[in-house]
Design an enzyme around this catalytic site. Structure first.
Site, short mmCIF file in Angstrom:
data_model
loop_
_atom_site.label_atom_id
_atom_site.label_comp_id
_atom_site.label_asym_id
_atom_site.label_seq_id
_atom_site.Cartn_x
_atom_site.Cartn_y
_atom_site.Cartn_z
N GLY A 1 -67.90 -39.24 25.68
CA GLY A 1 -68.74 -38.78 24.21
C GLY A 1 -67.78 -38.94 22.94
O GLY A 1 -68.36 -38.81 22.00
N GLY B 1 -67.97 -36.63 18.41
CA GLY B 1 -67.25 -38.03 18.79
C GLY B 1 -65.97 -37.84 18.16
O GLY B 1 -65.03 -38.92 18.52
N ARG C 1 -55.01 -44.03 24.36
CA ARG C 1 -54.20 -43.86 25.79
C ARG C 1 -54.31 -44.93 26.71
O ARG C 1 -55.56 -45.75 26.44
CB ARG C 1 -54.68 -42.53 26.40
N ASP D 1 -65.68 -34.23 36.30
CA ASP D 1 -65.47 -35.45 35.43
C ASP D 1 -64.12 -35.66 34.78
O ASP D 1 -63.82 -36.58 33.89
CB ASP D 1 -66.55 -35.23 34.18
N ASN D 2 -63.34 -34.49 35.30
CA ASN D 2 -61.67 -34.57 34.71
C ASN D 2 -60.76 -35.19 35.70
O ASN D 2 -59.58 -34.93 35.63
CB ASN D 2 -61.31 -33.45 33.87
N ASP E 1 -57.39 -36.30 30.88
CA ASP E 1 -57.95 -35.33 29.85
C ASP E 1 -57.29 -34.09 29.65
O ASP E 1 -57.69 -32.91 30.29
CB ASP E 1 -59.40 -35.02 30.36
P1 AMP Z 1 -63.94 -32.25 28.33
O1 AMP Z 1 -64.29 -30.92 28.71
O2 AMP Z 1 -63.22 -32.33 27.17
O3 AMP Z 1 -63.46 -33.38 29.44
O4 AMP Z 1 -65.45 -32.99 27.85
C1 AMP Z 1 -66.71 -32.78 28.37
C2 AMP Z 1 -67.78 -33.69 28.23
O5 AMP Z 1 -68.03 -33.49 26.54
C3 AMP Z 1 -67.32 -35.22 27.91
O6 AMP Z 1 -68.47 -35.99 28.40
C4 AMP Z 1 -66.73 -35.24 26.74
O7 AMP Z 1 -66.89 -36.83 26.07
C5 AMP Z 1 -67.86 -34.56 25.75
N1 AMP Z 1 -67.15 -34.20 24.54
C6 AMP Z 1 -66.19 -33.34 24.39
N2 AMP Z 1 -65.89 -33.12 22.87
C7 AMP Z 1 -66.72 -33.97 22.22
C8 AMP Z 1 -66.94 -34.13 21.01
N3 AMP Z 1 -66.29 -33.67 20.04
N4 AMP Z 1 -67.89 -35.14 20.76
C9 AMP Z 1 -68.61 -35.79 21.64
N5 AMP Z 1 -68.52 -35.48 22.82
C10 AMP Z 1 -67.34 -34.83 23.24
MG MG Z 2 -63.18 -35.04 30.03
#
Ligand code: AMP
Ligand code: MG
Length: 519
Positions: free
Chosen positions: A95, A128, A178, A262-263, A272
């Site tokens: 995202g 994003g 990264r 997903d991480n 992540d």
């Molecule tokens: P995370 O918990 O950071 O691994 O994120 C979980 C999901 O949320 C993933 O699909 C990320 O790409 C999405 N995500 C987190 N923060 C944002 C953001 N600011 N904008 C868009 N997608 C996000």
């Molecule tokens: Mg993630």
């Protein structure tokens, strides 16, 4: 000139982009306004043929700030799904991460990804973007893990910009560039399993095997493979890497904070960095993520969660590997692999040589002592190397020894072993048992033993308060603290003269730092 440098000349393989289009979306980055390079890393750059002089060029900053695509690359976001906090979350995807391409570098193939370079079709309600605060944390943590010898994605560069991003307050936007051989996650497999799509799962699993686990292609000599047998071998390999990673995390007091499927990297990398934390005072139930009220991802729970996540991966692979029993057997290798790695690494940390009967009780009692006394995780192991032996029984003597060994330092910020425990008597008693064990079968000289302990027990870890200080300075445009911190984190086993403050226990205000998923 940069334009003629290896970075542009090196072949771009873009193997992920060669997968069928349903695995990703081609989507351009949204540039940051007036980007400023906060830091770029020489060692990581060298992996893809970059030299420090390249970091100063506009072409480099344009690429890592999302203003220009990687020449020869393909800009895209990958789709994946996942379990978040134990609950099926459905489709997620990159995202706020764009893959710029895969570089065949002088040191292997590296995918280059920008985190925070604008929205993608998987952004859901997100913008994003990433904020400077969390980007600095990811940048520092990647280098800290790398310095500790723990598998991780690599941080090439960090840029900040004029753009503001709204979180709890308005914050500075930033991007982390990264690199990893692959960013495929357990959730990438769950995505297709949830859609009952064996064709896509086969493509993805074969891609991962072909690129990263070619040994899984080999069947046992003389035994013809059963259907899906190579995917069982893939699971076994991922189980092994993940179990080893967990042992490494546990033994430096690292908490990931968001161990959602997903991480979880299919390559066994730390991936992540969000609300992660290195423990200060030891608490087995330490929760680093303020949002994790249940403590699902507490320190002690991490290996169990990794196993649970691997179970989800096994479930996904079951769609193309019908032999459930064989998958279960592969999952069952997690525990012995993890405990074996814990034993091996713990005996190195304590300088015990080969593991012996009775060592488990000695180690368990050390954990209990640390827990009861809120002893500092990092310094307990580090300072044990300097603790006085039975030939010099006074617990007070080791302060002088530290002073001697850390020539040029006062010793004031780095406390001796027994001083790390409120109950000094209990610490001295444990130390007595420890020395009995060590001296019952001395295999090396005390000096050699100490050197070997110092080589595996870091003096510096990325304590939350240190990250916070670097963040606050960076938010004022001063990046010197980031650079200073990186210096010790990149070689955490070596004493750096004049930098004792980075080894010190946290000040009182540090307990008030709250790290959440907001990033
Ligand atoms: P995370 O918990 O950071 O691994 O994120 C979980 C999901 O949320 C993933 O699909 C990320 O790409 C999405 N995500 C987190 N923060 C944002 C953001 N600011 N904008 C868009 N997608 C996000
Ligand atoms: Mg993630």
């Amino acid at each position: 000139m940069f334009e003629n440098s290896a970075f542009f000349e090196l072949p771009k393989i873009n193997s992920f982009a060669a997968l069928p289009p349903e695995f990703y979306s081609l989507v351009p980055t949204t540039p940051l306004r007036d980007p400023v390079l906060v830091h770029a890393d020489e060692m990581v750059g060298a992996l893809v043929g970059l030299r420090p002089e390249h970091f100063k060029s506009k072409a480099f900053v344009d690429i890592v700030s999302g203003s220009a695509p990687l020449p020869g690359g393909v800009t895209m976001a990958a789709v994946y799904s996942g379990h978040q906090f134990g609950v099926w979350a459905g489709q997620l995807g990159d995202g706020r991460a764009h893959l710029l391409g895969e570089i065949a570098g002088p040191n292997g193939h590296w995918e280059l990804q920008l985190k925070g370079a604008g929205p993608t079709p998987y952004s859901r309600r997100g913008d994003g973007r990433a904020v400077l605060r969390s980007s600095i944390r990811e940048y520092l943590a990647s280098h800290a893990m790398s310095g500790l010898g723990i598998p991780t994605t690599q941080a090439l560069a960090i840029v900040s910009a004029k753009d503001r991003v709204i979180r709890e307050t308005s914050e500075t936007a930033a991007i982390v560039a990264r690199m990893a051989p692959s960013f495929v996650r357990f959730g990438s497999f769950e995505h297709w399993a949830a859609r009952n799509a064996p064709a896509e799962l086969t493509v993805l699993a074969d891609y991962v095997i072909d690129r990263f686990y070619p040994e899984c292609m080999l069947s046992e000599p003389g035994v013809p493979d059963r259907p899906g047998q190579r995917y069982v071998r893939l699971l076994r390999a991922v189980v092994s890497r993940t179990a080893l990673l967990m042992a490494q995390w546990q033994l430096v007091g690292f908490c990931h904070g968001v161990m959602n499927t997903d991480n979880m990297s299919i390559l066994g990398l730390t991936l992540d960095y969000g609300p992660f934390g290195f423990m200060d005072a030891f608490d087995a139930k330490h929760i680093c993520n303020h949002t994790d009220v249940q403590g699902r991802y507490a320190w002690y729970a991490q290996p169990k969660v990794a196993h649970w996540n691997l179970y989800q991966l096994a479930n996904s692979l079951h769609v193309i590997a019908p032999d459930a029993e064989a998958l279960r057997d592969a999952l069952n290798t997690f525990e012995p692999t993890f405990f074996d790695a814990m034993q091996t690494q713990m005996s190195r940390k304590l300088g015990l040589g080969a593991w012996r009967e009775g060592d488990e009780a000695l180690v368990d009692d050390l954990w209990s002592l640390m827990q009861a006394n809120h002893a500092d995780f990092t310094l307990t192991f580090r300072q044990l190397a300097y603790a006085p032996g039975s030939s010099e029984p006074s617990p007070h003597q080791d302060l002088n020894r530290i002073k001697r060994d850390l020539a040029g330092t006062t010793g004031a910020t780095v406390q001796p072993f027994v001083d790390l425990f409120l109950d000094r008597e209990a610490a001295v008693a444990w130390l007595g048992r420890y020395w009995n064990r060590v001296e019952s079968a001395p295999i090396v000289s005390p000096e050699t033993r100490r050197e070997s302990m110092l080589a595996v027990n870091p003096l510096y870890v990325l304590r939350n308060y240190l990250a916070q200080q670097a963040i606050e300075a960076a938010q004022e445009g001063d990046f010197d603290e980031v650079a200073a911190l990186l210096k010790v984190l990149k070689s955490p086993f070596t004493h750096h003269a004049g930098m004792d403050a980075y080894a010190a226990q946290p000040p009182a205000w540090a307990t008030k730092i709250e790290v959440s998923c907001s990033s």
